[in-house]
Motif scaffolding. Structure first.
Motif, PDB file in Angstrom:
ATOM      1  N   ASP A 135      30.037   0.174  20.755  1.00  0.00           N
ATOM      2  CA  ASP A 135      29.769  -0.075  19.288  1.00  0.00           C
ATOM      3  C   ASP A 135      28.551   0.267  18.810  1.00  0.00           C
ATOM      4  O   ASP A 135      28.109  -0.083  17.497  1.00  0.00           O
ATOM      5  CB  ASP A 135      30.291  -1.215  18.694  1.00  0.00           C
ATOM      6  N   GLY A 136      27.632   0.908  19.355  1.00  0.00           N
ATOM      7  CA  GLY A 136      26.327   1.020  19.207  1.00  0.00           C
ATOM      8  C   GLY A 136      26.087   2.385  18.456  1.00  0.00           C
ATOM      9  O   GLY A 136      26.864   3.222  18.290  1.00  0.00           O
ATOM     10  N   PRO A 137      24.810   2.876  18.139  1.00  0.00           N
ATOM     11  CA  PRO A 137      24.653   3.847  17.199  1.00  0.00           C
ATOM     12  C   PRO A 137      24.590   5.263  17.782  1.00  0.00           C
ATOM     13  O   PRO A 137      24.330   5.248  19.203  1.00  0.00           O
ATOM     14  CB  PRO A 137      23.205   3.510  16.617  1.00  0.00           C
ATOM     15  N   ASN A 138      25.115   6.446  17.269  1.00  0.00           N
ATOM     16  CA  ASN A 138      24.914   7.688  18.381  1.00  0.00           C
ATOM     17  C   ASN A 138      23.537   8.147  17.950  1.00  0.00           C
ATOM     18  O   ASN A 138      22.749   7.599  17.464  1.00  0.00           O
ATOM     19  CB  ASN A 138      26.177   8.506  17.357  1.00  0.00           C
TER      20      ASN A 138
ATOM     21  N   ALA B 245      17.776   9.751  12.908  1.00  0.00           N
ATOM     22  CA  ALA B 245      17.443   9.546  11.379  1.00  0.00           C
ATOM     23  C   ALA B 245      16.853   8.276  11.240  1.00  0.00           C
ATOM     24  O   ALA B 245      15.904   8.124  10.484  1.00  0.00           O
ATOM     25  CB  ALA B 245      18.843   9.566  10.558  1.00  0.00           C
ATOM     26  N   GLN B 246      17.362   7.294  11.737  1.00  0.00           N
ATOM     27  CA  GLN B 246      16.554   5.898  11.647  1.00  0.00           C
ATOM     28  C   GLN B 246      15.142   5.947  12.116  1.00  0.00           C
ATOM     29  O   GLN B 246      14.150   5.336  11.593  1.00  0.00           O
ATOM     30  CB  GLN B 246      17.263   4.877  12.186  1.00  0.00           C
ATOM     31  N   SER B 247      14.784   6.648  13.109  1.00  0.00           N
ATOM     32  CA  SER B 247      13.378   6.661  13.803  1.00  0.00           C
ATOM     33  C   SER B 247      12.513   7.442  12.918  1.00  0.00           C
ATOM     34  O   SER B 247      11.434   7.494  12.587  1.00  0.00           O
ATOM     35  CB  SER B 247      13.432   7.391  15.005  1.00  0.00           C
ATOM     36  N   VAL B 248      13.339   8.498  11.978  1.00  0.00           N
ATOM     37  CA  VAL B 248      12.445   9.374  11.119  1.00  0.00           C
ATOM     38  C   VAL B 248      12.022   8.314   9.908  1.00  0.00           C
ATOM     39  O   VAL B 248      10.962   8.530   9.528  1.00  0.00           O
ATOM     40  CB  VAL B 248      13.144  10.554  10.837  1.00  0.00           C
ATOM     41  N   ASP B 249      13.065   7.822   9.216  1.00  0.00           N
ATOM     42  CA  ASP B 249      12.638   6.717   8.470  1.00  0.00           C
ATOM     43  C   ASP B 249      11.697   5.724   8.592  1.00  0.00           C
ATOM     44  O   ASP B 249      10.706   5.393   7.924  1.00  0.00           O
ATOM     45  CB  ASP B 249      14.027   6.128   7.828  1.00  0.00           C
ATOM     46  N   LEU B 250      11.672   5.116   9.871  1.00  0.00           N
ATOM     47  CA  LEU B 250      10.652   4.280  10.442  1.00  0.00           C
ATOM     48  C   LEU B 250       9.282   4.761  10.688  1.00  0.00           C
ATOM     49  O   LEU B 250       8.316   4.284  10.330  1.00  0.00           O
ATOM     50  CB  LEU B 250      11.240   3.399  11.571  1.00  0.00           C
TER      51      LEU B 250
ATOM     52  N   ASP C 246      20.492  -6.603   9.061  1.00  0.00           N
ATOM     53  CA  ASP C 246      21.554  -6.196   8.162  1.00  0.00           C
ATOM     54  C   ASP C 246      21.212  -5.099   7.314  1.00  0.00           C
ATOM     55  O   ASP C 246      22.341  -4.521   6.463  1.00  0.00           O
ATOM     56  CB  ASP C 246      21.710  -7.509   7.204  1.00  0.00           C
ATOM     57  N   LEU C 247      20.203  -4.346   7.432  1.00  0.00           N
ATOM     58  CA  LEU C 247      19.879  -3.028   6.903  1.00  0.00           C
ATOM     59  C   LEU C 247      20.608  -1.807   7.254  1.00  0.00           C
ATOM     60  O   LEU C 247      20.450  -1.597   8.222  1.00  0.00           O
ATOM     61  CB  LEU C 247      18.443  -2.924   6.897  1.00  0.00           C
ATOM     62  N   PRO C 248      21.505  -1.038   6.394  1.00  0.00           N
ATOM     63  CA  PRO C 248      22.066   0.093   6.720  1.00  0.00           C
ATOM     64  C   PRO C 248      21.181   1.157   7.273  1.00  0.00           C
ATOM     65  O   PRO C 248      19.996   1.200   6.605  1.00  0.00           O
ATOM     66  CB  PRO C 248      22.903   0.554   5.696  1.00  0.00           C
ATOM     67  N   TRP C 249      21.464   1.927   8.201  1.00  0.00           N
ATOM     68  CA  TRP C 249      20.456   2.763   8.588  1.00  0.00           C
ATOM     69  C   TRP C 249      20.392   4.160   7.828  1.00  0.00           C
ATOM     70  O   TRP C 249      21.300   4.073   6.828  1.00  0.00           O
ATOM     71  CB  TRP C 249      20.918   3.322  10.160  1.00  0.00           C
TER      72      TRP C 249
ATOM     73  N   PHE D 236      25.911   2.350  10.003  1.00  0.00           N
ATOM     74  CA  PHE D 236      25.641   1.251  11.252  1.00  0.00           C
ATOM     75  C   PHE D 236      24.646   0.310  10.631  1.00  0.00           C
ATOM     76  O   PHE D 236      23.632   0.685  10.104  1.00  0.00           O
ATOM     77  CB  PHE D 236      25.149   2.017  12.208  1.00  0.00           C
ATOM     78  N   ALA D 237      24.754  -0.884  11.140  1.00  0.00           N
ATOM     79  CA  ALA D 237      23.564  -1.885  11.056  1.00  0.00           C
ATOM     80  C   ALA D 237      23.655  -2.866  12.425  1.00  0.00           C
ATOM     81  O   ALA D 237      24.666  -2.773  12.962  1.00  0.00           O
ATOM     82  CB  ALA D 237      23.833  -2.787   9.758  1.00  0.00           C
TER      83      ALA D 237
END
Length: 472
Positions: free
Chosen positions: A308-311, A317-322, A352-355, A361-362
């Motif tokens: 159930d982890g992120p793809n 996408a999350q690494s770019v935002d971070l 809890d933050l949506p990616w 995913f959170a």
């Protein structure tokens, strides 16, 4: 204002839907309603310290604590029946394992008693040890209790420890009995050593461990006769004064992290085509390195691999935002100090933050424990802040930039990213995109997004690109 532990996650989720502003971090505005603090609206510190981090107002906190309490109570009611069922099923399993441990422990103690008795023959002693070791080997591993049951089950651990002690005692008794049996069997009834031992006149010539003492060094000489050299221990410990000096030297060494970073890092970065004197490029690389070190590697690999982890697209996408958040925090840290990096920690470790990229995913939704991940993010960013405090802002940035060239040399934000995008677009133009997400239809728009803000393509499009291995 007292904030109960059960409300921390609810407040954290509400306080960090986006990057905190400088006024919120500075305690000027409420991080929940964004209203300025004043005479009628007092600031309540939310941590990580009473004077730094985020601050909320009493009305917002009261509302969120009430919501958290209702959520907690509902969850407790919902889980109560499941917890009772799991406990009822667990108790027989636990009792069976305790009974197994107890029976083998009693057998070990009985073997020890028989071995120490002179009535038991030496051959029988050897067989008793073999059968006891077999029973010990068949003891199953300790069963894992269900999630609703306390995992720190001291009785299981205590009984396993008692069994281990009983096995040690039995092995020692057997070893002593058989060793002296062989020595005595190989000697005549009245050996010459009786005179040396000053044995009584009625001595039969048989001796046990209470008669023989070879001293602390004889074993090393005996082993040397078989070609085995073992370094003997030092006869005396270090003087107290010398030990204190050595301890002080180690503490001083630990107190100064990365002492050669300012000399070594520019050489490493130059080898990979990064000019350490170009502050803009250096900070971008450092932001990539901070995300790679603190967020992407380690516990995130386990979370990523979970069912159930992120793809891959969500991860990218999350690494770019971070990366953008890390870069902003590093820039602010130059003037405002390394404490500003706490704003990055707050977002990167928010469960809890949506990616980014439109993902739902959170971290809270994954079955894997995220406690280790949160601690990992905090530790890595703390180390960067510590380097900045001890050696200056530039040293901390150099350290993370050097990490980036090894761990993420072609990631968004690195000097080589435009080349990666150009190569990817050439290959993408040749692929059949009939089943691809709609966001990939216009190649010119895709290229522009990849160059400027890949997360705007969406997690689904980035996942499709990742499956084609277009970005390496």
């Amino acid at each position: 204002m007292h904030i109960p532990a059960y409300a921390h996650d609810t407040i954290r989720a509400a306080a960090l839907p986006s990057m905190p502003t400088s006024r919120q971090v500075g305690g000027v505005d409420c991080c929940l309603c964004d209203k300025p603090f004043g005479e009628n609206l007092a600031a309540v510190p939310l941590g990580p310290t009473p004077t730094s981090g985020l601050f909320g107002c009493r009305p917002c906190l009261t509302r969120l604590i009430t919501r958290a309490r209702r959520t907690r109570d509902a969850a407790l009611t919902h889980d109560a029946e499941r917890a009772r069922a799991e406990s009822a099923a667990w108790m027989p399993v636990r009792e069976r394992h305790l009974a197994r441990l107890d029976s083998v422990r009693q057998a070990a103690e009985a073997v020890t008693g028989l071995v120490r008795s002179t009535d038991t023959e030496a051959l029988r002693v050897a067989w008793l040890l073999i059968s006891l070791e077999s029973a010990y080997a068949w003891v199953p591993d300790a069963p894992e209790p269900p999630a609703s049951v306390d995992h720190e089950n001291s009785e299981l651990k205590n009984e396993a420890f008692r069994l281990d002690l009983a096995m040690i005692a039995a092995r020692e008794a057997v070893a002593e009995r058989l060793a002296y049996h062989l020595l005595n069997a190989a000697q005549p009834e009245e050996p010459e050593m009786c005179e040396e031992f000053e044995c009584p006149e009625a001595c039969s010539g048989r001796h046990d461990s209470t008669h023989i003492d070879c001293g602390p060094d004889a074993v090393f000489d005996d082993l040397a006769e078989h070609g085995i050299t073992v370094e003997q221990p030092e006869p005396e410990p270090l003087p107290a004064r010398l030990a204190a000096l050595l301890g002080r030297a180690e503490a001083q060494e630990k107190h100064s992290p990365l002492p050669d970073i300012e000399e070594q890092a520019p050489v490493i970065l130059a080898h990979f085509g990064i000019d350490a004197d170009d502050t803009n490029v250096l900070v971008s690389a450092a932001a990539v390195g901070l995300v790679a070190d603190a967020w992407r590697e380690g516990p995130m690999d386990v979370i990523h691999a979970a069912d159930d982890g992120p793809n891959d697209g969500e991860i990218f996408a999350q690494s770019v935002d971070l990366y953008r958040r890390a870069r902003a925090a590093l820039v602010d840290a130059r003037d405002d100090g390394p404490e500003v990096l706490l704003a990055f920690v707050a977002v990167a470790s928010d469960v809890d933050l949506p990616w980014a990229g439109g993902s739902h995913f959170a971290l809270r939704t994954v079955s894997q424990s995220v406690a280790e991940f949160v601690q990992h993010v905090d530790d890595r960013v703390w180390f960067t802040a510590e380097v900045m405090r001890e050696r200056g802002w530039r040293a901390g940035v150099l350290h993370r930039a050097a990490s980036a060239v090894f761990k993420a040399p072609t990631h968004f934000g690195m000097p080589g990213w435009p080349g990666v995008v150009a190569s990817a677009m050439e290959r993408l133009a040749l692929l059949d995109r009939s089943g691809a997400p709609e966001a990939l239809a216009n190649l010119a728009a895709v290229e522009a997004s990849l160059l400027e803000a890949p997360d705007q393509l969406g997690a689904d499009a980035l996942d499709w690109i990742s499956r084609q291995a277009l970005l390496g």
